[in-house]
Write an enzyme that holds these catalytic residues in place. Structure first.
Site, mmCIF file in Angstrom:
data_model
loop_
_atom_site.group_PDB
_atom_site.id
_atom_site.type_symbol
_atom_site.label_atom_id
_atom_site.label_comp_id
_atom_site.label_asym_id
_atom_site.label_seq_id
_atom_site.Cartn_x
_atom_site.Cartn_y
_atom_site.Cartn_z
ATOM 1 N N TYR A 1 0.836 -1.196 0.000
ATOM 2 C CA TYR A 1 0.000 0.000 0.000
ATOM 3 C C TYR A 1 0.880 1.259 0.000
ATOM 4 O O TYR A 1 0.745 2.129 -0.860
ATOM 5 C CB TYR A 1 -0.933 -0.001 1.221
ATOM 6 C CG TYR A 1 -1.655 1.306 1.414
ATOM 7 C CD1 TYR A 1 -2.684 1.688 0.559
ATOM 8 C CD2 TYR A 1 -1.282 2.186 2.437
ATOM 9 C CE1 TYR A 1 -3.320 2.901 0.717
ATOM 10 C CE2 TYR A 1 -1.916 3.404 2.598
ATOM 11 C CZ TYR A 1 -2.939 3.755 1.735
ATOM 12 O OH TYR A 1 -3.557 4.968 1.888
ATOM 13 N N LYS B 1 1.310 4.025 -2.966
ATOM 14 C CA LYS B 1 0.911 5.423 -2.725
ATOM 15 C C LYS B 1 2.091 6.370 -2.906
ATOM 16 O O LYS B 1 1.936 7.493 -3.389
ATOM 17 C CB LYS B 1 0.333 5.573 -1.311
ATOM 18 C CG LYS B 1 -1.042 4.968 -1.113
ATOM 19 C CD LYS B 1 -2.123 5.618 -1.961
ATOM 20 C CE LYS B 1 -2.668 6.906 -1.364
ATOM 21 N NZ LYS B 1 -3.880 7.379 -2.106
#
Lengths: 348, 899
Positions: free
Chosen positions: A146, A150
């Site tokens: 994640y 990002k």
């Protein structure tokens, strides 16, 4: 200065089905903007009688994205794959390529402002952060799929910044509040089941952000694009707390017993790595759907300090949070118990 | 990007110069290639004319690399200096000459080099290790150009001193060849002397020029040339330099690392005796490789700047007519001080011994000892009348004089308070000897540091002191305060006893010893700070300043001659005979003030019908705790007390109220002050009550002769330079008074900071003045919190936290980087926590809420500890700096250690 109510802008909010996205969409509507939401599932947003326009579709669908940005002045991009586990390719598709597609479409459609909602984990490399600034996103060093995806997306977004197409990144840290399924409900559910450990007695000092403050900071960023564009800003309540105390506060607000058992951080980090791999493998075979009970990333988050110097954020945004942690916990208690937590938190 | 040849060395500084040699070691017409680090060409390229040149000479076995921090700072300074750091011949990257170069050659070499470089303008020599001696040799032969000398851990090898033990070993023929040349052991040992250890790349840089045995011949020869006795070839040159520097009339700065097994403190003392004008800073904890262990660039250039602007600071040995030539008076209202004289030294001066001299025929009690030294338990009090005390002081002075104690000599007194200590103090003052008073409250290590730092010539002590003296190798001629058997004297190296000194005096008492009164502006005493804020610092008082302390006490508390006082607080205890007051020392363990019982206090008071009591907070705590044991007559004796003074730390009002019940007729006062200025302000119990609550602890108004101001604080927590007396401004507290210390001892950097506001002493405390002119202390400058919402002081938040019932004591510290800190409360609870832990959620919420309501501070966390770390002397000053570090670590995640 325009507060947004005098002249409503056309604003696209992606990821409005999430807690934060929904809060941002409602706040912008409240401020008099025309909000269009973009999400995969059908949803309706109404605030004070005003109805948000919805476009249904996926970030990986070029046509849907083009439809979504047509005619808007600004984009707040929250949609993302948020998970502690999962295949890297899935994160790439949604978080990196989805952002790339949205940026491209937005610029082509003449959108003026683009707020990319990011995460402080893009610049958290596993060691304690104590009073540091935002830091530069680094996909190579960020931990977990994640955060890595990002980080890459944030770099993409900020690279697009120009006077004609202004891009800012906002990184709210550990957002919580009533209706939060990511943090609050998991904490409460696990505490209720007696499955919530404290790592290293929960002493690691962490920042968190009450939901209303996170939404307000994002909305404020749109108003302050003159100052904020080109930058990444960490947003928090500016009230770091030991993680154990924050979890205890949330549990108390929900009326469950706070965690009392302790696991050494090193053990949790090690176990987290193992569980994470097993869970991903099991997930591929359809054996599990939920998030794993512990991951390395989560263990790091719960056992190392991460709190931030908020001075630059507050100066750039000319803003400070309206809801304190204590007030937030009161509101959470009201949400859960239908009564104020004053008696709980602040007995004489 | 700056190209570096070695870590910290810019490529542009490295140069080679061919220098014709006139050294005796070389055949005529020889020329050698020198390697230098020299920022001259770089400055020239930038069109900068340097302020002067620093000629830096390394020792053995280092090279010019040692001086890289000076090169960097000199180049980047607002007013740059040229720095020429040489590699001596056969050393570093300079030529290997194939000769054996002796001290004389090396001094000649340096002169050859500076001639070739055509150095013009003022030169400051800088030397380390044997380079110090060589640089001084150059200095004595180039006096025209010489502007100043700077020395770091070096020796001029004085007569009477032997070669340091590790070097003696290295000099042994069997050892030295192998140790210095064949192997690189000598290099490695030297590099290992750094505290903390050198980084790998720095260690490699030091090693770089000495990779092969052939490259190391200079290292070996250097050691072999060290003259161990007058027969050695270099002895003559050595003594020539050692004597020659006595006539150097330039300023000198000595920067010293005391943890040096080679050049120990005794070489520092020798150096200071030859260069009495020197400013000195001893870096506690640093060692032989001082330029690696400590930042020397900042003090060196700070010192040079001060020389240029004419402000001279003195932190070295006693020298008359000193200091602060351009210090202006703090306020225009002062009529006594002029713009060319310091504030101190202008009032009328009455010597410390004047009262004793006047009462030499008085048979009333002067000093009473409730538990005499060396006496069997239960012997009862011992008393000396004024006449007896005067006689004892005279005999002691004569005795001390007969064994060589003279004016200016430092005499360390390791004797518990009582008649002996009092007699010795006044005997030393009479002789003009400087008393060094370091109390056992510093702990063994702290005491040892303090004594080594002060470097006394004589130590007078009880047996326990000599056990430690032997263990820690304290310097000085040892004199036992008590009788001692011959074997023990031999064991401890005790040369004399006080008993001998008192008895061995022929003729009329006092005639031989003292002929003139001591110079009022000569050093009189060195006291030590408590060490709660780092290593204890020596604080030097002149006779005039001690007398001013006496006068301030007298005027503030209306102490008449003839007052009888209980001396339970050390620094004031020594003032009794000077005040003309009868003083009584209570029966207590002086190493622990908290051992004073109510009964012991009452007995002491009864013995002299005392009307005044001097005590400390820790002592009063125990007095209150043991009050139930008081008998009727003892209560009666306490009922006669009219003044009770508690110094050392603030006392909470509830404790004072309990004390008041024990001394119902006394006015209770808690002066505020520090070792550097005793006292500064005063407040009575009534005034504490009327001041009420506020931001900090109200310590009252300035005492007679004292002025108080503050300097505003910067957002980063540093202090500005303008004295402000406006109410309500929180800042660093400044004091100006005739009884403020003369200087810190051998701590030039500390001294220059404490004096940086001309005419004022910076206390390092923070606080504010209120509308009524009262001072409120809010904590230590080092303990303030620099939050995102500005600078905050801890005391008010601590008081708020302590108002929560479970909380016994609290310290509020800042965690995080300066400017973005968050406040954390570390608390002791009732009952005590068993181990450090985060406070339970409910207690945490309660403390946070209370502190926020009182002060607006948002505590990030509340941590419990079984006990807050405090200083030994007062048992009250919390070490917040250590706590802040501990809290930061605890809150970073991971296991919680002990604070």
């Amino acid at each position: 200065m325009s507060t947004g109510t005098a002249q409503g802008r056309n604003i696209l909010v992606t990821g409005a089905s999430g807690m934060l996205g929904g809060a941002v969409a409602r706040l912008l509507m409240e401020q008099g903007h025309h909000v269009r939401t973009f999400q995969r599932r059908p949803a309706a947003f109404a605030q004070d009688g005003a109805q948000a326009e919805t476009v249904q579709g996926s970030l990986t669908d070029e046509l849907a994205v083009a439809r979504a940005v047509t005619g808007v002045d600004a984009v707040v991009h929250l949609a993302a794959k948020v998970s502690f586990t999962g295949e890297w390719s899935d994160f790439v598709a949604t978080n990196i390529e989805g952002t790339r597609a949205l940026l491209k479409a937005a610029r082509a459609a003449g959108v003026r402002d683009f707020v990319f909602v990011s995460s402080p984990s893009v610049a958290h490399f596993g060691t304690a952060i104590a009073g540091a600034g935002a830091g530069t996103a680094d996909p190579e060093r960020a931990h977990g799929n994640y955060a890595r995806s990002k980080a890459a997306a944030e770099l993409l977004a900020l690279a697009e910044d120009s006077p004609a197409f202004r891009v800012a990144a906002v990184r709210p840290h550990v957002v919580w509040g009533p209706g939060d399924t990511q943090l609050v409900e998991r904490v409460v559910a696990r505490a209720r089941a007696g499955r919530l450990p404290l790592l290293d007695h929960g002493t690691a000092l962490i920042d968190s952000t009450y939901i209303d403050n996170a939404a307000a900071a994002i909305a404020r960023t749109l108003e302050r694009m003159d100052h904020a564009h080109g930058q990444a800003l960490v947003v928090t309540n500016g009230q770091p707390r030991p993680v154990g105390e924050l979890l205890a506060g949330i549990c108390a607000a929900a009326g469950v017993r706070p965690p009392a058992w302790n696991v050494p951080g090193w053990l949790a980090r090690g176990a987290g790595s193992v569980i994470e791999r097993a869970w991903t493998a099991a997930g591929k075979r359809g054996l599990v759907r939920d998030e794993p009970p512990m991951t390395r990333f989560l263990a790091e988050q719960l056992s190392t300090a991460h709190w931030f110097d908020q001075r630059r954020t507050r100066e750039v945004l000319d803003w400070s949070p309206a809801v304190s942690i204590e007030e937030g916990l009161d509101r959470l208690a009201e949400h859960y118990l239908g009564r104020s937590a004053v008696a709980l938190n602040h007995h004489p | 990007m700056v190209t570096e040849l070695w870590p910290g060395v810019r490529a542009v500084w490295s140069r080679r110069v061919n220098v014709p040699s006139t050294a005796a070691a070389d055949p005529d017409g020889s020329t050698h290639t020198w390697h230098l680090l020299d920022n001259g060409p770089q400055l020239e390229e930038r069109g900068i004319t340097p302020a002067g040149t620093l000629l830096c000479v390394h020792g053995n076995p280092t090279w010019s690399y040692l001086w890289r921090s000076l090169l960097a700072a000199a180049t980047d300074a607002e007013q740059p200096w040229r720095v020429v750091a040489v590699d001596q011949l056969d050393m570093g990257f300079s030529a290997r000459t194939g000769t054996f170069r002796r001290l004389e050659d090396r001094i000649t070499d340096l002169g050859d080099l500076t001639r070739e470089l055509d150095l013009t303008g003022p030169v400051v020599t800088v030397g380390h290790d044997w380079g110090g001696l060589i640089s001084l040799g150059w200095a004595t032969r180039h006096r025209q150009q010489l502007a100043a000398v700077v020395l770091t851990n070096t020796a001029v090898h004085p007569a009477g001193y032997s070669v340091p033990a590790p070097l003696q070993l290295a000099l042994h023929p069997a050892v030295h060849s192998w140790g210095t040349t064949t192997s690189a052991a000598f290099l490695r040992v030297t590099h290992a002397l750094a505290h903390p250890p050198l980084a790998k790349d720095v260690r490699e840089a030091f090693m770089a020029p000495y990779r092969s045995a052939g490259r190391r011949s200079g290292v070996g020869n250097f050691v072999a040339d060290i003259p161990a006795d007058p027969a050695a070839p270099s002895w003559g040159t050595l003594t020539g330099v050692a004597d020659g520097i006595r006539s150097l009339d330039v300023p000198a700065l000595v920067l010293w690392g005391p943890k040096d097994p080679i050049f120990s403190d005794r070489y520092l003392r020798d150096l200071l005796q030859r260069l009495p004008q020197a400013d000195v800073h001893r870096f506690e904890g640093a060692g032989h490789l001082l330029p690696e262990d400590a930042d020397i660039a900042t003090p060196v250039f700070g010192w040079l700047d001060r020389l240029k602007t004419g402000v001279e600071l003195r932190s070295g040995e006693s020298a008359p007519g000193h200091a602060m030539a351009d210090a202006s008076t703090p306020e225009t209202g002062s009529t006594e001080a002029t713009s060319t004289a310091p504030v101190v030294g202008t009032g009328s001066f009455r010597p410390m011994l004047a009262e004793l001299a006047e009462r030499a025929g008085d048979t009333s009690p002067a000093v009473v000892d409730m538990a005499p030294l060396d006496a069997e338990p239960g012997t009862g009090p011992r008393t000396l009348s004024w006449a007896e005390l005067a006689a004892v002081v005279d005999r002691l002075a004569a005795g001390l004089s007969s064994i060589g104690v003279k004016a200016g000599d430092r005499v360390n007194l390791l004797v518990p308070p009582g008649i002996e200590l009092t007699s010795l103090i006044y005997a030393c003052l009479k002789l003009g000897a400087v008393i060094v008073v370091a109390d056992a409250g510093l702990g063994a290590t702290g005491l040892s540091r303090a004594i080594k730092g002060a470097g006394p010539k004589f130590i007078i002590g009880i047996e326990r002191a000599f056990v430690a003296a032997r263990l820690f190798q304290w310097p000085g001629v040892k004199i036992s305060a008590t009788a001692m058997s011959a074997p023990k004297r031999a064991l401890y190296g005790v040369s004399h006893t006080v008993e001998d000194l008192l008895q061995s005096i022929p003729g009329e008492p006092g005639t031989a010893a003292v002929t003139t009164d001591p110079d009022p502006d000569a050093d009189a005493a060195i006291l030590f700070t408590s060490g709660s804020t780092g290593p204890a610092k020596g604080v030097v008082y002149t006779h005039r300043q001690l007398a001013a302390m006496r006068d301030t006490l007298k005027d503030t508390y209306k102490l008449q001659a003839g007052t009888a006082l209980v001396a339970g607080f050390a620094p004031f205890a020594l003032l009794g005979p000077a005040l003309g007051a009868t003083s009584v020392t209570p029966d207590m363990d002086v190493t622990a003030p908290k051992t004073l019982t109510a009964a012991a206090l009452a007995e002491a008071a009864a013995a002299v019908q005392a009307t005044a009591v001097f005590a400390s907070p820790a002592a009063l705590n125990n007095v209150v705790a043991t009050a139930a044991e008081l008998s009727g007559p003892q209560r009666g004796a306490l009922g006669e007390v009219e003044l009770l003074l508690s110094a050392g730390a603030p006392i909470p009002e509830p404790l004072l109220a309990k004390v008041q019940r024990l001394v119902p007729n006394a006015s209770l006062h808690t002066p505020y002050g520090m070792t550097e200025a005793l006292p500064v302000t005063d407040i009575s119990l009534e005034e504490i009550r009327s001041a009420g609550k506020g931001n900090g602890v109200c310590v009252g108004t300035p005492v007679a002769g004292a002025k108080v101001a503050v300097t505003a604080l910067n957002p980063d927590g540093s202090s500005t330079d303008d004295p402000i007396t406006r109410p309500g401004v929180t800042g660093e507290i400044l004091v100006s008074a005739p009884h403020v210390k003369d200087r810190y001892d051998r701590l030039w950097i500390t001294e220059s900071r404490s004096r940086s506001v001309p005419g004022w002493h910076r206390t390092g405390d923070v606080g504010h003045l209120d509308e009524a002119g009262r001072l409120w202390v809010e904590g230590r400058l080092a303990h303030i919190l620099t939050t995102a919402h500005g600078v905050k002081t801890p005391v008010a938040a601590e008081q708020a936290a302590e108002s929560v019932p479970q909380v016994a004591r609290a310290a509020v510290v800042g965690v995080g980087p300066a400017g973005a800190q968050v406040p954390v409360a570390v608390v002791e609870t009732q009952p005590k926590a068993r181990k450090p832990a985060p406070a339970a959620w409910k207690l945490s919420a309660k403390v946070r809420e209370t502190v926020a309501a009182e002060t607006g501070l948002d505590l990030a966390s509340v941590l419990l500890v079984p006990e807050l770390p405090t200083d030994i002397r007062h048992n009250s000053k919390i070490d917040r700096a250590a706590l802040a570090q501990w809290a930061a670590k605890a809150l970073a995640g991971g296991r919680m250690g002990q604070p």
